[in-house]
Structures are given as structure tokens and as C-alpha cells.
Design a protein around this motif. Structure first.
Motif, PDB file in Angstrom:
ATOM      1  N   ILE A 208      70.244  70.979 -56.664  1.00 58.17           N
ATOM      2  CA  ILE A 208      69.635  70.692 -55.360  1.00 58.17           C
ATOM      3  C   ILE A 208      68.269  70.040 -55.545  1.00 58.17           C
ATOM      4  CG2 ILE A 208      68.736  71.716 -53.235  1.00 58.17           C
ATOM      5  CD1 ILE A 208      70.868  73.836 -53.421  1.00 58.17           C
ATOM      6  N   THR A 209      67.507  70.493 -56.542  1.00 65.57           N
ATOM      7  CA  THR A 209      66.195  69.894 -56.815  1.00 65.57           C
ATOM      8  C   THR A 209      66.333  68.421 -57.163  1.00 65.57           C
ATOM      9  OG1 THR A 209      65.291  72.013 -57.569  1.00 65.57           O
ATOM     10  CG2 THR A 209      64.136  70.020 -58.255  1.00 65.57           C
ATOM     11  N   ASP A 210      67.362  68.087 -57.939  1.00 65.64           N
ATOM     12  CA  ASP A 210      67.604  66.668 -58.267  1.00 65.64           C
ATOM     13  C   ASP A 210      67.856  65.861 -56.998  1.00 65.64           C
ATOM     14  OD1 ASP A 210      67.304  67.095 -60.967  1.00 65.64           O
ATOM     15  OD2 ASP A 210      69.444  67.277 -61.384  1.00 65.64           O
ATOM     16  N   TYR A 211      68.659  66.404 -56.087  1.00 64.55           N
ATOM     17  CA  TYR A 211      68.939  65.712 -54.834  1.00 64.55           C
ATOM     18  C   TYR A 211      67.659  65.546 -54.017  1.00 64.55           C
ATOM     19  CZ  TYR A 211      73.904  66.731 -55.750  1.00 64.55           C
ATOM     20  OH  TYR A 211      75.147  66.817 -56.306  1.00 64.55           O
ATOM     21  N   ILE A 212      66.831  66.574 -54.005  1.00 63.84           N
ATOM     22  CA  ILE A 212      65.570  66.529 -53.252  1.00 63.84           C
ATOM     23  C   ILE A 212      64.648  65.456 -53.821  1.00 63.84           C
ATOM     24  CG2 ILE A 212      63.449  67.808 -52.762  1.00 63.84           C
ATOM     25  CD1 ILE A 212      65.234  70.342 -52.584  1.00 63.84           C
ATOM     26  N   ASN A 213      64.517  65.402 -55.145  1.00 62.31           N
ATOM     27  CA  ASN A 213      63.667  64.381 -55.767  1.00 62.31           C
ATOM     28  C   ASN A 213      64.215  62.982 -55.515  1.00 62.31           C
ATOM     29  OD1 ASN A 213      61.461  65.790 -56.983  1.00 62.31           O
ATOM     30  ND2 ASN A 213      62.838  66.571 -58.549  1.00 62.31           N
ATOM     31  N   ASP A 214      65.541  62.845 -55.511  1.00 59.33           N
ATOM     32  CA  ASP A 214      66.136  61.545 -55.181  1.00 59.33           C
ATOM     33  C   ASP A 214      65.803  61.164 -53.738  1.00 59.33           C
ATOM     34  OD1 ASP A 214      67.217  61.296 -57.683  1.00 59.33           O
ATOM     35  OD2 ASP A 214      69.244  61.901 -57.104  1.00 59.33           O
ATOM     36  N   GLY A 215      65.794  62.152 -52.847  1.00 55.58           N
ATOM     37  CA  GLY A 215      65.440  61.888 -51.456  1.00 55.58           C
ATOM     38  C   GLY A 215      63.996  61.451 -51.308  1.00 55.58           C
ATOM     39  N   ILE A 216      63.107  62.068 -52.083  1.00 50.51           N
ATOM     40  CA  ILE A 216      61.698  61.675 -52.045  1.00 50.51           C
ATOM     41  C   ILE A 216      61.536  60.250 -52.583  1.00 50.51           C
ATOM     42  CG2 ILE A 216      59.397  62.182 -52.951  1.00 50.51           C
ATOM     43  CD1 ILE A 216      60.200  65.146 -52.987  1.00 50.51           C
ATOM     44  N   ARG A 217      62.252  59.910 -53.644  1.00 46.97           N
ATOM     45  CA  ARG A 217      62.218  58.534 -54.169  1.00 46.97           C
ATOM     46  C   ARG A 217      62.650  57.539 -53.095  1.00 46.97           C
ATOM     47  NH1 ARG A 217      64.832  60.914 -58.689  1.00 46.97           N
ATOM     48  NH2 ARG A 217      63.472  61.074 -60.511  1.00 46.97           N
ATOM     49  N   PHE A 218      63.723  57.883 -52.393  1.00 47.04           N
ATOM     50  CA  PHE A 218      64.226  57.013 -51.328  1.00 47.04           C
ATOM     51  C   PHE A 218      63.166  56.828 -50.243  1.00 47.04           C
ATOM     52  CE2 PHE A 218      65.960  57.544 -46.996  1.00 47.04           C
ATOM     53  CZ  PHE A 218      66.394  56.250 -46.786  1.00 47.04           C
ATOM     54  N   LEU A 219      62.514  57.921 -49.833  1.00 43.75           N
ATOM     55  CA  LEU A 219      61.472  57.831 -48.818  1.00 43.75           C
ATOM     56  C   LEU A 219      60.317  56.962 -49.284  1.00 43.75           C
ATOM     57  CD1 LEU A 219      61.219  61.471 -47.393  1.00 43.75           C
ATOM     58  CD2 LEU A 219      62.050  59.445 -46.217  1.00 43.75           C
ATOM     59  N   ARG A 220      59.885  57.150 -50.527  1.00 43.82           N
ATOM     60  CA  ARG A 220      58.765  56.361 -51.054  1.00 43.82           C
ATOM     61  C   ARG A 220      59.095  54.875 -51.071  1.00 43.82           C
ATOM     62  NH1 ARG A 220      54.579  58.275 -54.168  1.00 43.82           N
ATOM     63  NH2 ARG A 220      54.862  56.500 -55.583  1.00 43.82           N
ATOM     64  N   ARG A 221      60.305  54.529 -51.514  1.00 43.51           N
ATOM     65  CA  ARG A 221      60.701  53.113 -51.539  1.00 43.51           C
ATOM     66  C   ARG A 221      60.699  52.532 -50.128  1.00 43.51           C
ATOM     67  NH1 ARG A 221      64.597  54.874 -55.424  1.00 43.51           N
ATOM     68  NH2 ARG A 221      66.198  54.916 -53.787  1.00 43.51           N
ATOM     69  N   THR A 222      61.188  53.306 -49.173  1.00 41.12           N
ATOM     70  CA  THR A 222      61.225  52.843 -47.789  1.00 41.12           C
ATOM     71  C   THR A 222      59.818  52.629 -47.248  1.00 41.12           C
ATOM     72  OG1 THR A 222      63.305  54.048 -47.407  1.00 41.12           O
ATOM     73  CG2 THR A 222      62.049  53.360 -45.468  1.00 41.12           C
ATOM     74  N   ILE A 223      58.931  53.592 -47.496  1.00 44.59           N
ATOM     75  CA  ILE A 223      57.554  53.489 -47.010  1.00 44.59           C
ATOM     76  C   ILE A 223      56.831  52.336 -47.686  1.00 44.59           C
ATOM     77  CG2 ILE A 223      55.337  54.680 -46.833  1.00 44.59           C
ATOM     78  CD1 ILE A 223      56.933  57.312 -46.705  1.00 44.59           C
ATOM     79  N   LEU A 224      57.039  52.165 -48.995  1.00 47.02           N
ATOM     80  CA  LEU A 224      56.392  51.065 -49.719  1.00 47.02           C
ATOM     81  C   LEU A 224      56.777  49.718 -49.144  1.00 47.02           C
ATOM     82  CD1 LEU A 224      56.580  52.187 -53.471  1.00 47.02           C
ATOM     83  CD2 LEU A 224      54.506  51.590 -52.215  1.00 47.02           C
ATOM     84  N   SER A 225      58.033  49.592 -48.718  1.00 48.87           N
ATOM     85  CA  SER A 225      58.507  48.301 -48.205  1.00 48.87           C
ATOM     86  C   SER A 225      58.021  48.018 -46.793  1.00 48.87           C
ATOM     87  CB  SER A 225      60.042  48.255 -48.242  1.00 48.87           C
ATOM     88  OG  SER A 225      60.600  49.192 -47.331  1.00 48.87           O
ATOM     89  N   ILE A 226      57.634  49.067 -46.047  1.00 48.42           N
ATOM     90  CA  ILE A 226      57.218  48.889 -44.656  1.00 48.42           C
ATOM     91  C   ILE A 226      55.701  48.948 -44.513  1.00 48.42           C
ATOM     92  CG2 ILE A 226      57.348  49.851 -42.317  1.00 48.42           C
ATOM     93  CD1 ILE A 226      60.147  50.863 -43.006  1.00 48.42           C
ATOM     94  N   ASP A 227      55.087  49.975 -45.070  1.00 47.43           N
ATOM     95  CA  ASP A 227      53.633  50.141 -44.930  1.00 47.43           C
ATOM     96  C   ASP A 227      53.133  51.043 -46.055  1.00 47.43           C
ATOM     97  OD1 ASP A 227      51.041  50.213 -44.137  1.00 47.43           O
ATOM     98  OD2 ASP A 227      51.349  51.490 -42.396  1.00 47.43           O
ATOM     99  N   ALA A 228      52.803  50.425 -47.190  1.00 48.02           N
ATOM    100  CA  ALA A 228      52.409  51.180 -48.374  1.00 48.02           C
ATOM    101  C   ALA A 228      51.144  52.006 -48.174  1.00 48.02           C
ATOM    102  CB  ALA A 228      52.218  50.224 -49.556  1.00 48.02           C
ATOM    103  N   LEU A 229      50.315  51.628 -47.207  1.00 43.83           N
ATOM    104  CA  LEU A 229      49.070  52.376 -46.961  1.00 43.83           C
ATOM    105  C   LEU A 229      49.344  53.831 -46.607  1.00 43.83           C
ATOM    106  CD1 LEU A 229      46.852  49.847 -44.981  1.00 43.83           C
ATOM    107  CD2 LEU A 229      46.441  50.727 -47.286  1.00 43.83           C
ATOM    108  N   GLN A 230      50.532  54.119 -46.085  1.00 45.58           N
ATOM    109  CA  GLN A 230      50.866  55.501 -45.733  1.00 45.58           C
ATOM    110  C   GLN A 230      50.956  56.401 -46.964  1.00 45.58           C
ATOM    111  OE1 GLN A 230      50.873  56.521 -42.661  1.00 45.58           O
ATOM    112  NE2 GLN A 230      50.651  54.474 -41.816  1.00 45.58           N
ATOM    113  N   LEU A 231      51.103  55.815 -48.146  1.00 47.75           N
ATOM    114  CA  LEU A 231      51.193  56.598 -49.382  1.00 47.75           C
ATOM    115  C   LEU A 231      49.867  56.674 -50.120  1.00 47.75           C
ATOM    116  CD1 LEU A 231      54.588  55.234 -50.796  1.00 47.75           C
ATOM    117  CD2 LEU A 231      54.190  57.416 -49.630  1.00 47.75           C
ATOM    118  N   LEU A 232      48.827  56.084 -49.550  1.00 50.57           N
ATOM    119  CA  LEU A 232      47.525  56.055 -50.216  1.00 50.57           C
ATOM    120  C   LEU A 232      46.795  57.378 -50.026  1.00 50.57           C
ATOM    121  CD1 LEU A 232      45.517  54.194 -51.769  1.00 50.57           C
ATOM    122  CD2 LEU A 232      44.522  53.634 -49.554  1.00 50.57           C
TER     123      LEU A 232
END
Length: 218
Positions: free
Chosen positions: A27-51
Motif C-alpha cells: 500500500i505504501t508503494d501505491y501511495i508513493n506512486d500517487g504522490i509522484r502522479f500528483l507532483r507531475r500534474t502540479i509541475l505541469s500546471i503550476d510548479a509554484l504550488q510545490l515551492l
């Protein structure tokens, strides 16, 4: 919200509170994969949200490299003495030892900032960079994004878990598409980019860019 909280929610949604189907590590692997997916999505739309923070310091005269203490996924902006530098390619530099007021920078080694030309005086730098993702490992590790996004990670992990047990994945695929659309809508709601209209022709200030060459068109 901690990793333990998210795992518990995934187990509740997948009816696996007795730990019969999935190990915590799975389950932890799935959760980390989900976080990766979210980060990629945010980076492509508005990277400042991850700053998280802006890196500042002093670059000594005669030095052309700023070594960050962190590994970065993306460098959004570099300023020296308040002036923004243009991102450039090292292949356009004919003389790496040229000295003067820095005009541009390029990144090497996932976070090492190289400026050009080499400054002839001490300069204060200000760097906006996104820190590389840190995997969740311990049960008390905190979710690295805002809690509102944890719901999507739970949904993502549940879908991934369901995909391992079913032959027909059409329903899960459809749900995943809905989740992706909802994530993109949420990120755009917090989008920090403004709308700016400018003239067709470059101004004197912006006419010199990309490797110090003069351009005619945008």
C-alpha cells in the motif's frame, strides 16, 4: 496526515482492515506512486504550488557555480542582485571564462546552478527551486502536500490495489480518468499565474536573451 492515516483509509475503502489482501509495504508503494502522479500534474500546471522555500546566499566574485544543499526536481527562477537570469544552454557559450555581469544560467546535476558570464563582484542570489520528492517510509511520516490532495492519493492507491485483483479493468480505468480530471481542476483553482498582455515587438530590455544572441521574433 501521516502515512499510517492514509494506509488506514486505503484499508477501509478496500475492505482490508484485517490485513488479508495487502501488506503495508504494498500500500505504501501505491501511495508513493500517487504522490509522484500528483507532483507531475502540479509541475505541469503550476510548479509554484510545490515551492517550500526560496534559497538565498552570496556568490563570491570569480565563482560561477551555486551549489544547492538540496536535490531539486526543477529550478523555476534564478536572480542575482535582484535581476532575473535567463535559462540558457551551455552549448551556446563560446568562452566559459568570460567575465562580466551574469546574463543567464544552466543547471547540472539536478540542482547545481551555473551562471554566465563569471561575475566580477560578490552577488546576492535568490533561487526558486522545487525540492526532489522524498518517499514516505515510516508510519509517522507526514503527507508532503496539502491534506486536500490526500483524498486523491487514497483514491489512487485504492484503484491500484483493485487493479491487481480484477481481470476487467474498464471501471477502474474510468475512475482513474475522473480522478485525474479532478486533480487538474483543483490545482488550477490554486493557480498562481496571472494573465499578462504584451506588445508584439521586444523591448530593449528583453531583446537580448538566449545565449546572449539578439532575436527578431518571439
Amino acid at each position: 496526515m501521516t502515512l499510517a492515516d492514509i494506509i488506514d483509509r486505503v484499508r477501509t475503502n478496500t475492505h482490508d482492515k484485517d490485513v488479508l489482501e495487502y501488506e503495508d509495504t504494498t500500500i505504501t508503494d501505491y501511495i508513493n506512486d500517487g504522490i509522484r502522479f500528483l507532483r507531475r500534474t502540479i509541475l505541469s500546471i503550476d510548479a509554484l504550488q510545490l515551492l517550500d522555500e526560496i534559497v538565498t546566499g552570496t556568490l563570491p566574485a570569480g565563482e560561477a557555480i551555486i551549489q544547492q544543499d538540496m536535490r531539486s526536481s526543477a529550478v523555476l527562477e534564478v536572480r542575482l542582485n535582484g535581476r532575473r537570469l535567463e535559462r540558457m544552454s551551455p552549448w551556446g557559450i563560446h568562452n566559459a571564462r568570460e567575465q562580466g555581469a551574469p546574463q543567464g544560467y544552466f543547471v547540472t546535476g539536478f540542482g547545481k546552478i551555473n551562471v554566465w558570464p563569471v561575475p566580477t563582484e560578490d552577488m546576492e542570489y535568490r533561487i526558486m527551486a522545487i525540492q526532489d520528492m522524498v518517499l514516505l517510509k515510516n508510519l509517522d511520516d507526514e503527507f508532503p502536500l496539502m491534506n486536500e490532495l490526500a483524498d486523491f492519493v487514497v483514491e489512487y492507491a485504492c484503484i491500484r490495489a483493485s487493479m491487481t485483483n480484477e481481470f476487467d479493468l474498464s471501471q477502474e480505468t474510468s475512475i482513474m480518468g475522473t480522478v485525474i480530471s479532478q486533480v487538474e481542476d483543483l490545482v488550477r483553482k490554486y493557480n498562481s499565474r496571472g494573465v499578462q498582455a504584451g506588445g508584439y515587438w521586444d523591448t530593449a530590455e528583453t531583446a537580448i536573451c538566449d545565449y546572449g544572441s539578439r532575436r527578431r521574433y518571439r
